[in-house]
Design a protein around this motif. Sequence first.
Motif, PDB file in Angstrom:
ATOM      1  N   THR A  76      20.503  -5.022   1.795  1.00 12.19           N
ATOM      2  CA  THR A  76      21.791  -5.235   2.456  1.00 12.19           C
ATOM      3  C   THR A  76      21.753  -6.314   3.535  1.00 12.19           C
ATOM      4  O   THR A  76      22.749  -6.988   3.766  1.00 12.19           O
ATOM      5  N   SER A  77      20.607  -6.505   4.191  1.00  7.93           N
ATOM      6  CA  SER A  77      20.498  -7.537   5.231  1.00  7.93           C
ATOM      7  C   SER A  77      20.051  -8.873   4.662  1.00  7.93           C
ATOM      8  O   SER A  77      20.130  -9.900   5.342  1.00  7.93           O
ATOM      9  N   GLU A  78      19.531  -8.873   3.432  1.00  2.61           N
ATOM     10  CA  GLU A  78      19.004 -10.073   2.767  1.00  2.61           C
ATOM     11  C   GLU A  78      17.831 -10.635   3.581  1.00  2.61           C
ATOM     12  O   GLU A  78      16.826  -9.954   3.743  1.00  2.61           O
ATOM     13  N   VAL A  79      17.951 -11.846   4.112  1.00  5.31           N
ATOM     14  CA  VAL A  79      16.929 -12.408   5.003  1.00  5.31           C
ATOM     15  C   VAL A  79      17.584 -12.607   6.366  1.00  5.31           C
ATOM     16  O   VAL A  79      18.558 -13.347   6.480  1.00  5.31           O
ATOM     17  N   LEU A  80      17.035 -11.935   7.390  1.00  9.61           N
ATOM     18  CA  LEU A  80      17.694 -11.918   8.696  1.00  9.61           C
ATOM     19  C   LEU A  80      16.683 -12.229   9.797  1.00  9.61           C
ATOM     20  O   LEU A  80      15.654 -11.548   9.910  1.00  9.61           O
ATOM     21  N   PRO A  81      16.960 -13.258  10.627  1.00  7.08           N
ATOM     22  CA  PRO A  81      16.007 -13.625  11.681  1.00  7.08           C
ATOM     23  C   PRO A  81      15.973 -12.602  12.819  1.00  7.08           C
ATOM     24  O   PRO A  81      17.000 -12.066  13.221  1.00  7.08           O
ATOM     25  N   ILE A  82      14.768 -12.335  13.319  1.00  7.93           N
ATOM     26  CA  ILE A  82      14.568 -11.524  14.523  1.00  7.93           C
ATOM     27  C   ILE A  82      14.128 -12.476  15.628  1.00  7.93           C
ATOM     28  O   ILE A  82      13.123 -13.181  15.487  1.00  7.93           O
TER      29      ILE A  82
ATOM     30  N   SER B  34       0.871  -1.171   0.000  1.00  6.78           N
ATOM     31  CA  SER B  34       0.000   0.000   0.000  1.00  6.78           C
ATOM     32  C   SER B  34       0.905   1.217   0.000  1.00  6.78           C
ATOM     33  O   SER B  34       2.144   1.092  -0.039  1.00  6.78           O
ATOM     34  N   LYS B  35       0.322   2.392   0.088  1.00  9.15           N
ATOM     35  CA  LYS B  35       1.129   3.600   0.183  1.00  9.15           C
ATOM     36  C   LYS B  35       1.902   3.677   1.490  1.00  9.15           C
ATOM     37  O   LYS B  35       2.829   4.475   1.612  1.00  9.15           O
ATOM     38  N   ARG B  36       1.544   2.852   2.452  1.00  9.89           N
ATOM     39  CA  ARG B  36       2.152   2.935   3.786  1.00  9.89           C
ATOM     40  C   ARG B  36       3.477   2.178   3.905  1.00  9.89           C
ATOM     41  O   ARG B  36       4.171   2.317   4.909  1.00  9.89           O
ATOM     42  N   ILE B  37       3.807   1.344   2.923  1.00 14.10           N
ATOM     43  CA  ILE B  37       5.074   0.613   2.988  1.00 14.10           C
ATOM     44  C   ILE B  37       5.769   0.640   1.636  1.00 14.10           C
ATOM     45  O   ILE B  37       5.156   0.903   0.604  1.00 14.10           O
ATOM     46  N   LEU B  38       7.071   0.349   1.677  1.00  8.45           N
ATOM     47  CA  LEU B  38       7.853   0.259   0.449  1.00  8.45           C
ATOM     48  C   LEU B  38       7.770  -1.153  -0.105  1.00  8.45           C
ATOM     49  O   LEU B  38       7.847  -2.135   0.646  1.00  8.45           O
ATOM     50  N   ALA B  39       7.619  -1.247  -1.398  1.00  7.92           N
ATOM     51  CA  ALA B  39       7.612  -2.558  -2.058  1.00  7.92           C
ATOM     52  C   ALA B  39       9.053  -3.050  -2.164  1.00  7.92           C
ATOM     53  O   ALA B  39       9.748  -2.809  -3.154  1.00  7.92           O
ATOM     54  N   GLY B  40       9.506  -3.726  -1.117  1.00 13.31           N
ATOM     55  CA  GLY B  40      10.900  -4.150  -1.044  1.00 13.31           C
ATOM     56  C   GLY B  40      11.268  -5.141  -2.145  1.00 13.31           C
ATOM     57  O   GLY B  40      10.482  -6.026  -2.489  1.00 13.31           O
ATOM     58  N   ILE B  41      12.473  -5.005  -2.654  1.00 15.87           N
ATOM     59  CA  ILE B  41      12.936  -5.912  -3.706  1.00 15.87           C
ATOM     60  C   ILE B  41      13.209  -7.298  -3.137  1.00 15.87           C
ATOM     61  O   ILE B  41      12.840  -8.315  -3.739  1.00 15.87           O
ATOM     62  N   THR B  42      13.820  -7.369  -1.964  1.00 15.81           N
ATOM     63  CA  THR B  42      14.048  -8.676  -1.341  1.00 15.81           C
ATOM     64  C   THR B  42      12.726  -9.276  -0.880  1.00 15.81           C
ATOM     65  O   THR B  42      12.563 -10.499  -0.859  1.00 15.81           O
ATOM     66  N   ARG B  43      11.773  -8.431  -0.499  1.00 13.66           N
ATOM     67  CA  ARG B  43      10.414  -8.905  -0.194  1.00 13.66           C
ATOM     68  C   ARG B  43       9.856  -9.643  -1.402  1.00 13.66           C
ATOM     69  O   ARG B  43       9.257 -10.722  -1.263  1.00 13.66           O
ATOM     70  N   LEU B  44      10.034  -9.063  -2.592  1.00 16.70           N
ATOM     71  CA  LEU B  44       9.567  -9.698  -3.815  1.00 16.70           C
ATOM     72  C   LEU B  44      10.288 -11.018  -4.055  1.00 16.70           C
ATOM     73  O   LEU B  44       9.670 -12.015  -4.457  1.00 16.70           O
ATOM     74  N   ALA B  45      11.591 -11.037  -3.807  1.00 19.00           N
ATOM     75  CA  ALA B  45      12.367 -12.274  -3.989  1.00 19.00           C
ATOM     76  C   ALA B  45      11.845 -13.375  -3.064  1.00 19.00           C
ATOM     77  O   ALA B  45      11.716 -14.536  -3.476  1.00 19.00           O
ATOM     78  N   VAL B  46      11.549 -13.015  -1.820  1.00 15.52           N
ATOM     79  CA  VAL B  46      11.030 -14.001  -0.866  1.00 15.52           C
ATOM     80  C   VAL B  46       9.685 -14.540  -1.332  1.00 15.52           C
ATOM     81  O   VAL B  46       9.404 -15.738  -1.224  1.00 15.52           O
ATOM     82  N   ARG B  47       8.843 -13.660  -1.869  1.00 12.42           N
ATOM     83  CA  ARG B  47       7.554 -14.123  -2.388  1.00 12.42           C
ATOM     84  C   ARG B  47       7.770 -15.140  -3.516  1.00 12.42           C
ATOM     85  O   ARG B  47       7.091 -16.177  -3.560  1.00 12.42           O
ATOM     86  N   GLN B  48       8.687 -14.834  -4.420  1.00 11.78           N
ATOM     87  CA  GLN B  48       8.960 -15.752  -5.525  1.00 11.78           C
ATOM     88  C   GLN B  48       9.479 -17.093  -5.017  1.00 11.78           C
ATOM     89  O   GLN B  48       9.097 -18.157  -5.521  1.00 11.78           O
ATOM     90  N   ILE B  49      10.352 -17.037  -4.006  1.00 12.92           N
ATOM     91  CA  ILE B  49      10.895 -18.276  -3.431  1.00 12.92           C
ATOM     92  C   ILE B  49       9.787 -19.093  -2.791  1.00 12.92           C
ATOM     93  O   ILE B  49       9.722 -20.324  -2.957  1.00 12.92           O
ATOM     94  N   CYS B  50       8.909 -18.438  -2.037  1.00 11.74           N
ATOM     95  CA  CYS B  50       7.796 -19.147  -1.390  1.00 11.74           C
ATOM     96  C   CYS B  50       6.937 -19.864  -2.425  1.00 11.74           C
ATOM     97  O   CYS B  50       6.507 -21.012  -2.222  1.00 11.74           O
ATOM     98  N   GLU B  51       6.682 -19.205  -3.546  1.00  6.72           N
ATOM     99  CA  GLU B  51       5.883 -19.828  -4.603  1.00  6.72           C
ATOM    100  C   GLU B  51       6.592 -21.045  -5.186  1.00  6.72           C
ATOM    101  O   GLU B  51       5.953 -22.061  -5.504  1.00  6.72           O
ATOM    102  N   GLU B  52       7.926 -20.967  -5.297  1.00  3.85           N
ATOM    103  CA  GLU B  52       8.704 -22.069  -5.887  1.00  3.85           C
ATOM    104  C   GLU B  52       8.739 -23.282  -4.974  1.00  3.85           C
ATOM    105  O   GLU B  52       8.749 -24.421  -5.452  1.00  3.85           O
TER     106      GLU B  52
ATOM    107  N   PHE C 181      11.186 -12.450  10.860  1.00  2.85           N
ATOM    108  CA  PHE C 181      12.402 -12.078  10.152  1.00  2.85           C
ATOM    109  C   PHE C 181      12.182 -10.796   9.374  1.00  2.85           C
ATOM    110  O   PHE C 181      11.039 -10.341   9.192  1.00  2.85           O
ATOM    111  N   LEU C 182      13.274 -10.199   8.941  1.00  6.34           N
ATOM    112  CA  LEU C 182      13.225  -8.989   8.119  1.00  6.34           C
ATOM    113  C   LEU C 182      13.951  -9.246   6.815  1.00  6.34           C
ATOM    114  O   LEU C 182      14.780 -10.164   6.718  1.00  6.34           O
ATOM    115  N   THR C 183      13.639  -8.430   5.826  1.00 14.16           N
ATOM    116  CA  THR C 183      14.342  -8.511   4.551  1.00 14.16           C
ATOM    117  C   THR C 183      14.736  -7.111   4.087  1.00 14.16           C
ATOM    118  O   THR C 183      14.020  -6.142   4.342  1.00 14.16           O
ATOM    119  N   SER C 184      15.874  -7.020   3.434  1.00  8.13           N
ATOM    120  CA  SER C 184      16.304  -5.782   2.788  1.00  8.13           C
ATOM    121  C   SER C 184      17.433  -6.120   1.828  1.00  8.13           C
ATOM    122  O   SER C 184      17.982  -7.230   1.862  1.00  8.13           O
TER     123      SER C 184
END
Length: 278
Positions: free
Chosen positions: A242-248, A197-215, A237-240
């Motif tokens: 520079t951090s890639e996929v990082l557990p919280i 939505s307008k309230r968040i950034l469409a993260g590129i690594t977020r998109l990568a994680v979505r693609q991986i989940c589908e695969e 976890f968080l994604t970005s």
Amino acid sequence: MSIGYINGKYIPLDELAIPIDERGHQFGDGIYEVIRVYNRKAFMLDEHLERLITSAKAIKLPIERDASDFRLLINEAVEKSGLSECTIYLQITRGFAPRKHLFPGVPISISMTVKPASLLQQSLRENGVSAIVHEDERWANCYIKSLNLLPNVLARQTAYEKGCYEAILVRDGMVTEGTSSNIFMVKKGKVYTTPLSKRILAGITRLAVRQICEEINIEFVEQSFTVEELFQADEVFLTSTTSEVLPIVEVDGQMVRAGKPGEVTSELYQKLQQMIVR
């Protein structure tokens, strides 16, 4: 070596200077992208450039170049740097003009740096990181990757002062994202994250994680959730870029489950590494 670029010229970083009458400097009137390069190849470059152009249109920034022009520029900069593992910062502003609020009739300004990639400590990936919850005080158009990052900076500094890696932002009781990351939780094998939505950034690594989940047949659910639901998650976890996929593993001093990185997070990180080297 690290290099800088501004409006058609490559310049050593220690010689790179921006005039005081620069719209990005004075108004935050510009946009940017951070792009990770692995083995001389910019990861998900097309997606970064698509988001860059979307941000430009959103703030009425007249970019004459298209994605192919930027792709050539970025690849040229990486080649000139001689770096195989690096991070690119690309910034576009409304240009150099006397300080007035209305748009000036001047050319836009394009600048860029190419620097060696800063790798995260392996212990952070193995043990996970901590986070705080912080009120989301940003403006209403967070989908634009603009230069106006002061609320992000203040929230991240608060997290740092409390010994934490990230601040998880909350608006109207619901988790939005991190100061420079997207936030996810895992519940009963499903991956949840805040809807675009307008309230968040469409993260590129977020998109990568979505693609991986589908695969790999992990259900990817775009659904808003509260901090209380986050505390009850099996994994966080968080994604970005520079951090890639990082557990919280800890939020506001409360452990997420056993306080250890979870299996789904670890699998997503490993699959992301495989995606990077394809």
